[in-house]
Write an enzyme that holds these catalytic residues in place. Structure first.
Site, mmCIF file in Angstrom:
data_model
loop_
_atom_site.group_PDB
_atom_site.id
_atom_site.type_symbol
_atom_site.label_atom_id
_atom_site.label_comp_id
_atom_site.label_asym_id
_atom_site.label_seq_id
_atom_site.Cartn_x
_atom_site.Cartn_y
_atom_site.Cartn_z
ATOM 1 N N ASN A 62 -3.545 -0.097 23.931
ATOM 2 C CA ASN A 62 -4.007 1.086 23.226
ATOM 3 C C ASN A 62 -4.262 0.777 21.762
ATOM 4 O O ASN A 62 -3.682 -0.153 21.196
ATOM 5 C CB ASN A 62 -2.940 2.200 23.268
ATOM 6 C CG ASN A 62 -2.542 2.586 24.660
ATOM 7 O OD1 ASN A 62 -3.254 3.284 25.354
ATOM 8 N ND2 ASN A 62 -1.362 2.133 25.094
ATOM 9 N N HIS A 69 4.443 7.183 7.175
ATOM 10 C CA HIS A 69 5.719 7.886 7.076
ATOM 11 C C HIS A 69 5.864 8.887 8.225
ATOM 12 O O HIS A 69 6.128 10.075 8.020
ATOM 13 C CB HIS A 69 5.829 8.564 5.710
ATOM 14 C CG HIS A 69 5.686 7.594 4.580
ATOM 15 N ND1 HIS A 69 6.757 6.908 4.052
ATOM 16 C CD2 HIS A 69 4.590 7.144 3.924
ATOM 17 C CE1 HIS A 69 6.326 6.089 3.099
ATOM 18 N NE2 HIS A 69 5.012 6.216 3.011
ATOM 19 N N HIS A 73 11.113 5.961 9.705
ATOM 20 C CA HIS A 73 10.272 5.094 8.876
ATOM 21 C C HIS A 73 10.999 4.618 7.631
ATOM 22 O O HIS A 73 12.023 5.169 7.231
ATOM 23 C CB HIS A 73 8.970 5.806 8.490
ATOM 24 C CG HIS A 73 9.152 7.050 7.670
ATOM 25 N ND1 HIS A 73 9.330 8.295 8.231
ATOM 26 C CD2 HIS A 73 9.180 7.246 6.326
ATOM 27 C CE1 HIS A 73 9.458 9.199 7.272
ATOM 28 N NE2 HIS A 73 9.372 8.575 6.105
ATOM 29 N N ASP A 75 10.707 3.711 3.582
ATOM 30 C CA ASP A 75 10.007 4.014 2.335
ATOM 31 C C ASP A 75 10.191 2.848 1.366
ATOM 32 O O ASP A 75 11.323 2.527 0.989
ATOM 33 C CB ASP A 75 10.571 5.273 1.670
ATOM 34 C CG ASP A 75 10.375 6.523 2.499
ATOM 35 O OD1 ASP A 75 9.425 6.563 3.303
ATOM 36 O OD2 ASP A 75 11.185 7.465 2.346
ATOM 37 N N HIS A 79 6.381 3.967 -2.855
ATOM 38 C CA HIS A 79 6.055 5.259 -2.233
ATOM 39 C C HIS A 79 6.089 6.395 -3.254
ATOM 40 O O HIS A 79 5.332 7.357 -3.147
ATOM 41 C CB HIS A 79 7.048 5.535 -1.096
ATOM 42 C CG HIS A 79 6.859 6.835 -0.394
ATOM 43 N ND1 HIS A 79 5.626 7.305 0.009
ATOM 44 C CD2 HIS A 79 7.757 7.784 -0.009
ATOM 45 C CE1 HIS A 79 5.769 8.470 0.621
ATOM 46 N NE2 HIS A 79 7.045 8.779 0.610
#
Length: 230
Positions: A62, A69, A73, A75, A79
């Site tokens: 796929n 985010h 997740h 950071d 960010h």
């Protein structure tokens, strides 16, 4: 026995438990929604390329679409505007992705008040009972909000006045960023973690694996914890 051999043996013997802290990614994974005029991230989606058919008879794969985010997740410092000159997610040293972790459990407070904000005094009281925050470690703030990860509506918990979700006060966030040894000068974030209820207050090790996206402000990641069991 060499250290790494001992680690693998302990994992296989279940004297070290490996706990997945990651939410599954799907089109139902909740994502933050900012008010206009701010931009918003995409929800996660899969676009099928082939599935054992004329497009590719022996394989299934796929394309994916998602924001940096989304779901569980990582950071990177860049960010936030305060870290705009800091590391992007590809520049984070891999040694910083493995660290001791402490769990501050304020899920009861968040259940009673969804607008609950962690304060400096809360952390200092926790330290009085458990010891200082680990140098170079993860502070994991348990709110119980992972129970809402199946529903965008429950996750945002919004009404006419806006979302109502637990967090950290501005003063406490500034204190953590400047006055604690936690993860050094360039702070990282791990968001939307699962299963923090299964971790002890102290003693776990967390491993985070974000994708090294060049110039990226963060990445969905697989986060796991290692916990010693007697």
């Amino acid at each position: 026995m060499p250290v790494l051999d001992a680690l693998i043996s302990a994992i296989r013997a279940a004297t070290i438990e490996v706990i997945d802290l990651t939410s599954q990614l799907s089109s139902d994974t909740p994502v933050i929604r900012l008010p206009e005029p701010f931009g918003n991230t995409k929800s996660f989606s899969l676009q099928e390329i082939s599935r054992y058919d004329e497009r590719g008879p022996a394989w299934y794969w796929n394309d994916i679409s998602t924001g940096e985010h989304t779901g569980t997740h990582f950071d990177a410092p860049v960010h936030w505007a305060t870290g705009r000159d800091g590391e992007d997610v590809a520049q984070v040293p891999v040694t910083r992705l493995i660290a001791p972790a402490v769990v501050l459990d304020f899920s009861a407070q968040a259940a009673a008040d969804p607008d609950f904000l962690l304060e400096i005094d809360d952390i200092k009281k926790w330290e009085a009972g458990h010891g200082a925050l680990p140098d170079g470690g993860w502070l994991l703030y348990r709110t119980g909000w992972d129970a809402r990860s199946h529903s965008q509506q429950e996750f945002l918990n919004a009404d006419a006045t806006g979302p109502h979700t637990p967090g950290i006060s501005v003063r406490c966030a500034q204190w953590l960023a400047s006055d604690t040894p936690l993860l050094g000068a360039g702070k990282y974030g791990l968001t939307q973690l699962q299963n923090l209820a299964r971790l002890p207050a102290t003693g776990a090790v967390v491993i985070a694996g974000p994708l090294p996206i060049t110039g990226g402000s963060g990445s969905p990641c697989r986060a796991i914890a290692l916990v010693e069991r007697s």
